[in-house]
Design a protein around this motif. Sequence first.
Motif, PDB file in Angstrom:
ATOM      1  N   ILE A   1      -7.960   0.172  -2.916  1.00  0.00           N
ATOM      2  CA  ILE A   1      -7.147  -0.780  -2.165  1.00  0.00           C
ATOM      3  C   ILE A   1      -8.104  -1.682  -1.390  1.00  0.00           C
ATOM      4  O   ILE A   1      -8.981  -1.195  -0.663  1.00  0.00           O
TER       5      ILE A   1
ATOM      6  N   VAL B   1     -10.325   2.497   0.570  1.00  0.00           N
ATOM      7  CA  VAL B   1      -9.586   1.395   1.187  1.00  0.00           C
ATOM      8  C   VAL B   1     -10.577   0.586   2.018  1.00  0.00           C
ATOM      9  O   VAL B   1     -11.200   1.123   2.938  1.00  0.00           O
TER      10      VAL B   1
ATOM     11  N   SER C   1       0.825  -1.209   0.000  1.00  0.00           N
ATOM     12  CA  SER C   1       0.000   0.000   0.000  1.00  0.00           C
ATOM     13  C   SER C   1       0.860   1.260   0.000  1.00  0.00           C
ATOM     14  O   SER C   1       0.530   2.252  -0.662  1.00  0.00           O
TER      15      SER C   1
END
Length: 250
Positions: free
Chosen positions: A139, A182, A124
């Motif tokens: 993500i 995310v 990440s």
Amino acid sequence: MGFDDRVAVVTGGGQGIGAAAVLDLLAHGARVAVLDLDVAALLQQLSAMGHAGSCCLCVTGDCTDAAVVSAFFDRVEAELGPVDILFNNVGQSARERGGPFAESEEAVWRFVLEVSLLTAMRASRRVAPGMKARGYGRIVNMSSDAAFAGDVGLADYAAAKMGVLGFTRSLARELAPHGVTVNAVCPGAIRTRAHDRLKPEVLAQIVAGTPAGFIGAPEDVAAAVRFLASDEARFITGQTLLIDGGRWML
């Protein structure tokens, strides 16, 4: 829910859930790069399905080796382009080295934390600056319902996977203003090669403890990952999605 040639990275994508996610993303138009210790089986699947090398880059390497990961992302960016989607899939429990925490060893904890948490942070960290600068990114982090259930013998794994959730929430809050989401998925009992080593009575216990009454398939998780990686999920971030047939409910 097409991806229009978006570039996706799947760590640990050589088999199981990771491979299912790779095939799913490819089927929906993404170009995908994979880093795993063993990609032979995936390459066979890709060849049988007629996927050209231009749309899937498979690299053999250790996701816990920082130098290998750095070189991998360099190659992805050079051959496919900037990463739009990152699925931090790689991870595992202590497996045969697992057992009661009171009898455990620190070396095993460190391995589990490295492969199940630090790999997600490392990958990440590599893609987040570019996503932030371009104003787009997805993500998806792999956790586990073990983080909630706290199964006996999985103290290190449960700790690592709960760490993934904390990391997910913090990074989601940081990147949300920049068009980057995310999220985390938490599979429960999924039919993978690890399950093939379980005794029939253990599998029966797992099924009995799952309200849905069956063990899920890797494709069940891949479909959820695809949604969270899509434009349709643009208003979903910092969330935890359990994919476990109702074993644990938030």
